[in-house]
Design a protein around this motif. Structure first.
Motif, short mmCIF file in Angstrom:
data_model
loop_
_atom_site.label_atom_id
_atom_site.label_comp_id
_atom_site.label_asym_id
_atom_site.label_seq_id
_atom_site.Cartn_x
_atom_site.Cartn_y
_atom_site.Cartn_z
N UNK A 72 7.28 -3.05 -5.22
CA UNK A 72 7.08 -4.50 -5.00
C UNK A 72 7.44 -4.63 -3.08
N UNK A 73 6.40 -5.60 -2.85
CA UNK A 73 6.17 -5.91 -1.85
C UNK A 73 5.93 -7.35 -1.38
N UNK A 74 6.86 -7.62 0.19
CA UNK A 74 7.51 -9.17 -0.30
C UNK A 74 6.38 -9.21 1.33
N UNK A 75 6.00 -10.39 1.93
CA UNK A 75 5.86 -10.47 3.57
C UNK A 75 5.92 -12.18 3.91
N UNK B 24 -6.68 -12.66 2.85
CA UNK B 24 -6.62 -11.09 4.03
C UNK B 24 -4.89 -10.88 4.71
N UNK B 25 -4.15 -11.83 4.69
CA UNK B 25 -2.38 -11.19 5.12
C UNK B 25 -2.05 -10.50 4.29
N UNK B 26 -2.34 -10.24 3.01
CA UNK B 26 -1.61 -9.99 1.57
C UNK B 26 -1.64 -8.37 2.26
N UNK B 27 -0.55 -7.83 2.35
CA UNK B 27 -0.05 -6.05 3.02
C UNK B 27 -0.58 -5.33 1.34
N UNK C 89 1.13 -7.05 -2.21
CA UNK C 89 2.05 -7.84 -1.62
C UNK C 89 1.80 -9.05 -1.72
N UNK C 90 2.90 -9.92 -1.49
CA UNK C 90 2.76 -11.00 -1.87
C UNK C 90 3.29 -11.67 -0.72
N UNK C 91 2.42 -12.73 -0.09
CA UNK C 91 2.87 -13.41 0.81
C UNK C 91 3.68 -14.34 0.66
#
Length: 606
Positions: free
Chosen positions: A26-29, A500-503, A514-516
């Protein structure tokens, strides 16, 4: 077990382990754009803090992009990553990142640009103040009784015209300052401990500003006054505003559709009124013409009645004349009858004479020698004349009888004619009165129709006004829709940037997007103090009081930031249309405030 078999088992186990799927990552930014503002100078420093949190198991490649204009340097913390600039994006790629439970990656971008251009101006007694700044705070000259105007202006540099939610909070120490006025009226004013927290919740499209009007009440132990500490927090997530604009757009489209339908109905009503008004005008014209004809017919009836009555009177007069003539004929008949009777008497006498003559003749025959001379011819002639006269008198009497009868019959018929003419005259007069009554009713009907025509004319004018108002409303709605759609397009472009900023994280051949969680601006204005011109600079405190000022400043910062958190939460609740349900935003604001508080404490103490 042979050695070769053992080696095969080990290789197989290694292959199974190597090919076994990794636990999903799981990826968060989070993106925090920290901006330092110097009063009178504007943005002094702008940094973008990016944090990526990986949770799971595996060896991953992380590819991240963050929108930054004019980047001036990238610092990657922890795991080494490759940083490069691609257009308006800073791209950082990490390879072979080993994730065991939780992994945090971060980098900082130094930028010469901030999404919000923030400037702070200070007026002292309605005049521009000279602001002198050191490393940790700024000073403006003002003494007790001086009035300060502290103005913060925020410009949207990210997407001018797009609505961006901004929270501005100022902390005021009422022991030193009196709050005289705020512009505009704040969304929230709270008292927390010894401080006042003033909070505005703004929607900045192009430019917005807030202002505090203060009066210096007293000075602290250093002969200074802490001017309100200002913190600005803004979420760059376009989704809440975009969702709100979509709802507003649908509501406006529905309203526009309703207005257009109403306009169509009004146009149809105006057209129907026009047709009916035209019908009324034609009807009124015909009714007036018919009314005139009825009046003319009534007048003709009265004239005919008068003529009939005159004719009736003439008939009665003629009947009277005939009756008079009949009476005269009757009298003449009586005279003639009397003459006839006399003639009859004379005839009888002549007949007697004739009889006597015959006897005389006979006697003459006996006594023919007597001297008597009787003429029989004279007697016969007298008898014949009497008989002829009698016949003429009988004929006259017969004619007189017929004349009398004709006169009586004529008088009777003339009287009947007079009665008929009189009846006709009465009926004709009645017809004339009825025609006049019908004319009067037509006149009343015409007047009513004229009144209705005037009412219809008023209604038509009202409808025309409604049409004008509907056209105006339609124009405004279309203008609003155009404005909404323009803002929507800007927000959609921001959403595209956010996408576009989503990793992108690739682990074991699987790529996870990922989720911004948040992308925010956190701006802090450098501490400003006011002091009379005769005092020494506040950064050189008297001996023995080295720790008092930092402790006071730390308490000021803690109280201000705690109030900011409470105000931000309440203000966000008040502005549900912009941040409704965005709990991640609240958590991020909390985290940002704690970071700023920590940094402020460290900066002030050191």
């Amino acid at each position: 077990m042979s050695c070769g078999r053992l080696v095969s088992i080990v290789l197989l186990a290694i292959l199974v382990i190597a090919t076994a799927p990794c636990e999903p990552v799981e990826v968060t930014k989070t993106v925090t754009r920290k901006v330092a503002i110097v009063p009178g100078r504007g943005v002094a420093k702008s940094e973008v803090y990016v944090t990526i949190v990986l949770e799971g198991e595996g060896v991953c490649t992380v590819d991240d992009r963050t929108f930054v204009l004019n980047p001036q340097g990238v610092r990657v913390h922890g795991e080494s990553g490759q940083a490069l600039v691609e257009g308006n994006f800073v791209r950082v790629v990490w390879h072979d990142v080993k994730v065991e439970g939780k992994k945090v990656l971060s980098y900082v971008v130094d930028s010469g640009w901030a999404p919000l251009d923030i400037s702070v101006s200070v007026l002292v007694n309605d005049s521009d103040a000279e602001v002198t700044c050191g490393d940790s705070f700024c000073v403006v000259e003002a003494g007790i009784g001086s009035e300060l105007e502290y103005r913060v202006t925020i410009s949207n540099c990210l997407a001018p015209g797009a609505p961006i939610a901004v929270i501005v909070s100022a902390t005021i120490d009422p022991d030193y300052l009196t709050l005289l006025e705020t512009r505009p009226k704040p969304d929230l004013v709270r008292v927390v401990g010894e401080y006042w927290m003033v909070t505005w919740m703004l929607i900045v499209e192009e430019e917005s500003s807030v202002a505090l009007h203060l009066r210096v009440k007293s000075l602290d132990a250093w002969g200074e006054v802490p001017v309100p500490s200002v913190v600005i927090v803004s979420s760059l997530d376009p989704e809440p505003a975009l969702s709100n604009l979509v709802s507003v757009e649908k509501a406006l489209e529905k309203q526009l559709e309703s207005i257009l339908a109403t306009r169509k109905q009004v146009d149809e009503a105006v057209s129907s009124l026009g047709d009916f008004e035209e019908f009324l005008n034609e009807s009124l014209s015909k009714l007036k013409e018919f009314s005139e004809k009825l009046e003319a017919a009534a007048n003709a009836s009265f004239a005919a009645a008068s003529a009939l009555r005159n004719a009736s009177e003439l008939a009665y007069a003629a009947a009277s004349d005939l009756e008079t003539a009949a009476s005269s004929i009757n009298a003449l008949s009586a005279t003639v009858a009397k003459i006839k009777r006399r003639v009859d008497t004379a005839r009888e006498l002549v007949e007697e004479v004739e009889s006597i003559g015959n006897e005389t003749l006979n006697l003459y025959n006996v006594l023919e020698n007597l001297p008597v001379n009787v003429s029989s011819e004279l007697i016969e002639e007298a008898t014949g004349e009497a008989h002829e006269m009698r016949e003429k008198l009988l004929a006259i009497l017969s004619q007189l009888a017929r004349l009398e009868q004709d006169a009586e019959e004529g008088a009777r018929k003339l009287r009947e004619l007079g009665a008929a003419l009189e009846d006709s005259a009465n009926k004709t007069e009645t017809l004339g009165r009825l025609l006049l009554e019908a004319r009067d009713q037509l006149v009343e009907t015409t007047e009513l129709l004229e009144e209705k025509e005037r009412e219809l004319s008023v209604k038509r004018e009202e409808y025309s006004k409604w049409v004008s108002q509907l056209e105006e409303a339609t124009g405004k709605l279309r203008a609003n829709l155009t404005e909404i759609r323009t803002k929507k397009a800007l927000l959609e472009s921001l959403r595209d940037v956010r996408e576009k900023e989503m990793p992108l994280v690739t682990c074991g051949g699987q790529t996870v997007r990922g989720v911004l969680v948040s992308d925010e601006v956190h701006a802090r204005v450098l501490t400003l103090k006011a002091k009379p011109s005769s005092n020494k600079p506040a950064w050189a405190p008297p001996s023995g009081k080295q720790s008092e000022q930092p402790v006071m400043r730390l308490g000021f910062t803690l109280g201000g930031l705690v109030c900011l958190l409470g105000s931000a939460c309440v203000a966000l609740r008040f502005r549900k249309r912009n941040v409704e349900g965005d709990y991640a935003l609240l958590e991020e604001i909390d985290r940002l405030i704690k970071e700023v508080e920590k940094a402020s404490r460290h900066h002030n103490i050191t």
